[in-house]
Every structure is written in C-alpha cells, then in structure tokens.
Enzyme design. Structure first.
Site, PDB file in Angstrom:
ATOM      1  N   ASP A   1       0.833  -1.400   0.153  1.00  0.00           N
ATOM      2  CA  ASP A   1       0.035   0.075   0.171  1.00  0.00           C
ATOM      3  C   ASP A   1       0.971   1.378  -0.107  1.00  0.00           C
ATOM      4  OD1 ASP A   1      -2.019   1.775   0.379  1.00  0.00           O
ATOM      5  OD2 ASP A   1      -2.916   0.807   1.965  1.00  0.00           O
ATOM      6  N   ASP A   2       0.846   1.975  -1.190  1.00  0.00           N
ATOM      7  CA  ASP A   2       1.331   3.252  -1.229  1.00  0.00           C
ATOM      8  C   ASP A   2       2.958   3.130  -1.444  1.00  0.00           C
ATOM      9  OD1 ASP A   2      -0.784   4.434  -0.826  1.00  0.00           O
ATOM     10  OD2 ASP A   2      -0.341   5.852   1.005  1.00  0.00           O
TER      11      ASP A   2
ATOM     12  N   CYS B   1      -5.944   4.908  -3.050  1.00  0.00           N
ATOM     13  CA  CYS B   1      -5.774   3.560  -2.697  1.00  0.00           C
ATOM     14  C   CYS B   1      -7.186   2.897  -3.464  1.00  0.00           C
ATOM     15  CB  CYS B   1      -6.110   3.388  -1.318  1.00  0.00           C
ATOM     16  SG  CYS B   1      -4.562   3.742  -0.335  1.00  0.00           S
TER      17      CYS B   1
ATOM     18  N   ASP C   1      -0.559  -0.471  -4.789  1.00  0.00           N
ATOM     19  CA  ASP C   1      -1.671   0.135  -5.381  1.00  0.00           C
ATOM     20  C   ASP C   1      -1.369   1.666  -6.039  1.00  0.00           C
ATOM     21  OD1 ASP C   1      -1.457   1.262  -2.913  1.00  0.00           O
ATOM     22  OD2 ASP C   1      -3.538   1.024  -2.310  1.00  0.00           O
ATOM     23  N   ASN C   2      -0.343   2.169  -5.459  1.00  0.00           N
ATOM     24  CA  ASN C   2      -0.048   3.569  -5.987  1.00  0.00           C
ATOM     25  C   ASN C   2       1.423   3.809  -5.307  1.00  0.00           C
ATOM     26  OD1 ASN C   2      -2.661   4.192  -4.094  1.00  0.00           O
ATOM     27  ND2 ASN C   2      -0.646   5.218  -3.314  1.00  0.00           N
TER      28      ASN C   2
END
Length: 643
Positions: A38-39, A74, A319-320
């Site tokens: 995540d991130d 997200c 996700d990013n």
C-alpha cells in the site's frame, strides 16, 4: 478369441499409458501468489532495501519498470485492478462516499463480476488476506460479504491504518482483534497458513496477500481529531537505516519551482526542519517494509518445501506510489508525477526471464486479464474489460488481446488536497486532471490537461524529473496528436483503450503508434479535432464535464437541439471554470464513539509472536456494541487524511 482378448487388453494398456504420458507432459495450471503493498514507490528506491524481495523476485524474475497505476489513490486503484477497468468506467473515483468506498462498490454491483470470480471460474481456489478497500468496516463486513473467495481474512476499518491494532473479519464472520500484535506479522502468519493448506491439494490456487505497509498510520486523538503520521515499523526494525535519506534527485525540494500547474506552482520550498522530518518518514517507510520482506522470505520457503515454486507465478506490486518532497511536496500521492503513478511490478515464474528489466508498458487494469491468460481462463474475462494481456512469457506475446502498445491515461478528480502528516497544510489549487503517458524506445511523453485550463507537457526521455514544461515551446504537430489521444483515452472503453489510434484514424488501421501518427500527411486531419477541456473543476467523474465526446470531436461537428424559439446550434465549448479550494467541513469524533473505539486496546508497541505458535490464541472478538453501532466514518474525515 484368446488372442482377441489379449490384443484388446494390450490396446487398452497402450491407450492408458499414452494418456498418462500426455497428462504428465501437459503441465497443470500454475499457482499464482500476488503480494500487493500500500503506497509503495518505484522511483524512490524502496525495493533496494528489501533483501528477500531482491533474492527471490528481482534476481529470479523480471522487473517491469514501465508499470503504472492509472489513478493514484487506494480505493479507486484497487477497484480498477479488480475489474480490469479505468476509474472512469468503474465510477469509483474517491476513497470514500459518495464517489468511492466499499458500499458504493457493492451498490454498483462491481463485486458481482470481478477478478476472484473469474479465477474461480477458471478452476482456481481463491484466497485474500489483508486490506481490501476503504470503507470495509466492523459494521458492513458481511453486508455484503465480498464474493469470489474460498478463504478471505480482511482488515476492517476503522482499524485498518493502525499498525499495532490488527482487526480482521474472516470469511464474513464477526471481526476479531489480535491483542498485542503487529498487523503485518498477523498477515504474515495468515498468509503462510493459507499456503500450508495447499500442501495436500492439486487444485491451483490464487493467493492475494495485501499488507497495509508502508502506508502512514492514522492517529485518533483524545479530542476526536484524526491525523496521519508516518508508517510504524515493528519494534525489531525501529532502529534500522539511521543514515538513509530520500534520494536527492533533481526534483527533490528544488530551489526554483519548475512545475507550472496551479496545484504545484505556489508550493514554497521546504525548510531544513521539514526536510529532516521527511527523511525520517522515508526511513519509517523502509522500516515498515521489513516485516513485509520477512513475509516474502517465509512464503517462498513454504513454496519450495511444497515443491510448487517452479509452477507458481509470484507477482509483487502496490496500489499506487508516493511522493516525499518532490517538487517541494509534502507527503502524499494523488498527483500525476512519476513518483505517484509508477509502481513496482516484479514477476517470477514459469517462462519469466531471470534478472531482467523489461520496458513493456502496462497498467493496473491489465493485471486481471493477464492473470486469467496465465490461468488459461481467457473465456471468463468479460468483453468490457479495458486492460489487455501483458506479455510476461513467450506464449503471452502472441495473445489476441495484448496491452495497449505504448499509451495509457492517468486521471483524478478532487477540488482540494491535504498533506499527509501535516494537517494544517492545505495544497492550493484543485487536483482534477487528465494525463496521457506515451512511452516507447524513441520517446517518453507526459501530457496533462488540468480542470483550470492549464497544460503540462514533459519529455521524460530527456527530462525524467519533470523540470521543464515544454507545452508552449513544442511544435503543434506533436501537441495535436497528444490532444487527440487524450480525447479518446479520457473516456475509452474496452478495446478502444487498448488501441486508441483506431478511433483517431478509423479509415487507416496502419496507425498503431504516436510515431505513425506524426507523419506530415496527417497534419490536416488533426486540425479538425477540438481541444479537450473540462467544463469546471469537479470532485467526481462526469462525462458531460469532459468535452468533447467521440463522435462530436471535430470542430465542424454541430449538434442541434430544439427550443421553443426554434433550433439552436450548440458547440462543445467549455463552461466557466470553478475552483473550490476549501477543505471539507469535518466533525470530530464524539465521545460516545471514541468510547467504543477504546474498547479495543491500542498498545504503544506491539509484541512479537513466533510463526510456529498459534497466533489465533491472541484473537479477541470485537465488542458487539461496536459492531452494532453504525458509524459513518467518512463524516469524521477518516478517509480524507491520506487513505
């Protein structure tokens, strides 16, 4: 008669042996392990600090360095991956209601036809552990229960973003919390157990493991305020990387601001104190990833012990991305700079070259159809899917529905933005834009149109850090092609996303790339195109706000509408632009709800448990009072501070 019986028996035996030989020569469907953080950035060297990731994936697989999230936040990014679609087609464009979140995902029926169901139809057992998406909470964990999973153990809000308070719902059952544990360690233990359960089965599995790290932590104050703070590492990793700093690339806190759009241009240079704080936040992100890296090593060891590693695809992504100080920015994502949209994508498995770096261009909406192609389940991918098949192997290079050759869109809709870890900082300028990226061996362009009417064009081949906006100094020939490309990609669907040039040149199928389209013989064709524009700066996707539409995209296209005074010609002209730079009016969490949250203990530091012990002995049911009390967490800004 005797010889006839013997002959028949020999014939049957021979047929059986041939069938068995053929069965053994035909490999079974591969297993798929998907690890999804995540991130996590691809541009700021975070994977360099993960030794197991390097050992098992980078050295034994291929890095696809041109892989991108097409919306850098997200929930929309995850839904885009699950559905194989751009956000403008899922209509999940925010992290929370009314334009995002799990309730909207369910209400739109998106969970009735998506990746895990397709994998089940292709003959796979499906498993999901970790963070699914925003607004999957202690209140709606089974309303509805996510479909398509044979086993699921998902993090639930409002505890998803608290590292030392691990709260899960397993298979739609009432949530439990794991007292005195570190969240990533619990995900690690659950993932290893899920793999262990595959030891005695030949059915192929699809296991998606989604730790929350290195996302920032939410902090809920005693006064009911919600803020973000940097990632929290496990205690055993808290003192690592003491001298590491954010890479000092040319776009890091530059002396002169070179980004020209309103969102960026007024950002002041960060002072030394803030830079030191950002460096420490960067170190905490690296530290939080160490528990993820330990999990990677453990899962590979289990695959090796089962003898399944050679028939398993292991994929690592996020996700990013994330920015920290680039172009003077405070921590966050949501922008269209490379640090936010370019994400890790590393693959190991049968037919994947070892130790290779690939320049193939791909996006998150390509992952679902690619997994189904690996699973030999193409027939289960709906025709409306935007993504194509990434050529991970020689076989997939010949797939009839390949990824877009060189281009994709990046999109975002927001009328305000807030800096993570710095709640008092407001980013001036709306953050609504459409970006087109075009990447090949010969060129690398990033072209953006903002809702303010501003334009940015960067030649990343010569200017990889986006320091020189060449929009005003670029020949109209290039700009006209990029303008046309963004008109198609801003609202493309299905195969139009994979081959946008066939819409721009419907009578000339030979045009497949920007280079093809740049031939001077097409110059007049492009003079007919209108320019893409937003009507106003809105915080959600509205097709009528993003003009022109395909079919009325030529300057001489006129639509007549009937009015009481007769027919009136209407052109696709921009409306007055609106800029809303205000923060939402958020409430503090009231005392009675804080009291419910405090029913689950929040240790300062989580204890460490051995993978060999029964971690379930740490589980405690979430108090029923908290489950039964419906709370609209977005009302208190729960998702506006960095989800």
């Amino acid at each position: 008669m005797k010889f006839t019986i013997i002959g028949a028996a020999l014939f049957l035996l021979q047929s059986f042996l041939l069938t068995e030989a053929k069965r053994e020569a035909t490999p079974s469907k591969p297993n798929i392990l998907f690890i999804f953080t995540d991130d996590q950035d691809a541009k700021l060297d975070s994977i360099d600090y993960m030794p197991n990731l390097q050992k098992y994936l980078v050295q034994q697989g291929t890095i696809y360095r041109n892989h991108y999230a097409t919306i850098s936040v997200c929930c929309p990014s995850r839904v885009s991956l699950l559905r194989g679609q751009y956000a403008h087609n899922t209509n999940i464009t925010d992290v929370s209601p009314p334009y995002g979140g799990y309730a909207r995902f369910s209400r739109l029926g998106l969970g009735d036809n998506y990746l895990p169901i397709w994998m089940q139809e292709a003959g796979y057992s499906t498993h999901y552990i970790g963070k699914l998406m925003n607004e999957y909470t202690v209140n709606n964990y089974n309303n509805p229960k996510p479909k398509g999973f044979d086993y699921q153990d998902q993090l639930v809000d409002p505890f998803t973003y608290i590292y030392n308070t691990a709260v899960f719902s397993r298979n739609g059952e009432p949530p439990v919390y794991y007292n005195n544990t570190y969240q990533t360690d619990v995900i690690h233990a659950k993932a290893r157990d899920a793999l262990k359960r595959q030891r005695d089965t030949d059915k192929p599995f699809f296991l998606w493991v989604a730790p929350m790290a290195p996302h920032g932590q939410f902090f809920i104050g005693d006064n009911g305020s919600i803020e973000t703070m940097p990632a929290v590492p496990a205690t055993r990793h808290a003192n690592l990387f003491k001298d590491v700093k954010i890479p000092r690339n040319p776009n890091f806190n530059p002396e002169n601001q070179t980004k020209t759009a309103s969102f960026w241009k007024d950002m002041e240079r960060l002072n030394d104190t803030i830079v030191e704080e950002l460096d420490e936040a960067y170190r905490d992100r690296l530290r939080a990833l160490q528990a993820v890296d330990e999990m990677i090593g453990s899962l590979f060891e289990e695959l090796e012990e089962q003898g399944k590693l050679d028939n398993t695809y292991v994929i690592y992504s996020a996700d990013n991305g994330y920015h920290l100080g680039q172009h003077r920015s405070y921590p966050g994502k949501c922008s269209n700079i490379e640090e936010d949209i370019n994400v890790p994508f590393i693959v190991r498995g049968p037919g994947i070259e070892k130790g290779k770096i690939s320049d193939v261009v791909s996006s998150h909406h390509d992952i679902a159809p690619t997994l189904l192609a690996l699973a030999k389940g193409d027939e289960y991918v709906p025709d409306w899917v935007d993504g194509g098949v990434i050529p991970l192997t020689k076989d997939l290079e010949r797939h009839p529905k390949p990824v877009a050759k060189e281009s994709f869109a990046v999109e975002f809709w927001a009328t305000f933005n807030m800096a993570e870890n710095y709640p008092s900082i407001k980013i001036v300028g709306p953050n609504t834009y459409k970006t087109v990226r075009v990447i090949s061996d010969n060129y690398n362009y990033m072209y953006s149109v903002w809702c303010t009417g501003e334009h940015e064009l960067y030649n990343l081949k010569d200017d990889p850090y986006e320091l020189n906006n060449i929009y005003g100094n670029t020949h109209i020939q290039l700009r006209s092609r990029l303008d046309a490309l963004i008109i198609v990609l801003k609202a493309c669907r299905a195969d139009n996303c994979r081959d946008p040039w066939r819409i721009i040149h419907p009578e000339d199928p030979s045009i497949k790339t920007l280079e093809d389209a740049l031939h001077e013989k097409y110059d007049y064709h492009y003079t007919q195109f209108q320019k893409f524009t937003f009507g106003e700066c809105e915080n959600h996707y509205s097709a009528s706000n993003e003009l022109p539409h395909i079919g009325s995209h030529f300057i001489n296209n006129i639509t007549y509408i009937h009015t009481n005074s007769g027919s009136q010609a209407v052109f696709s002209a921009p409306r007055n632009q609106k800029r809303d730079e205000t923060k939402p009016d958020l409430k503090s969490i009231p005392e009675d709800i804080l009291g419910l949250l405090y029913l689950i203990p929040k240790p300062e530091q989580a204890g460490q448990f051995s993978l060999d012990e029964d971690y379930e002995k740490h589980s405690v049911p979430v108090p029923q009072e908290l489950i039964d009390t419906h709370i609209n967490w977005s009302e208190y800004g729960f998702y506006n501070v960095g989800s």
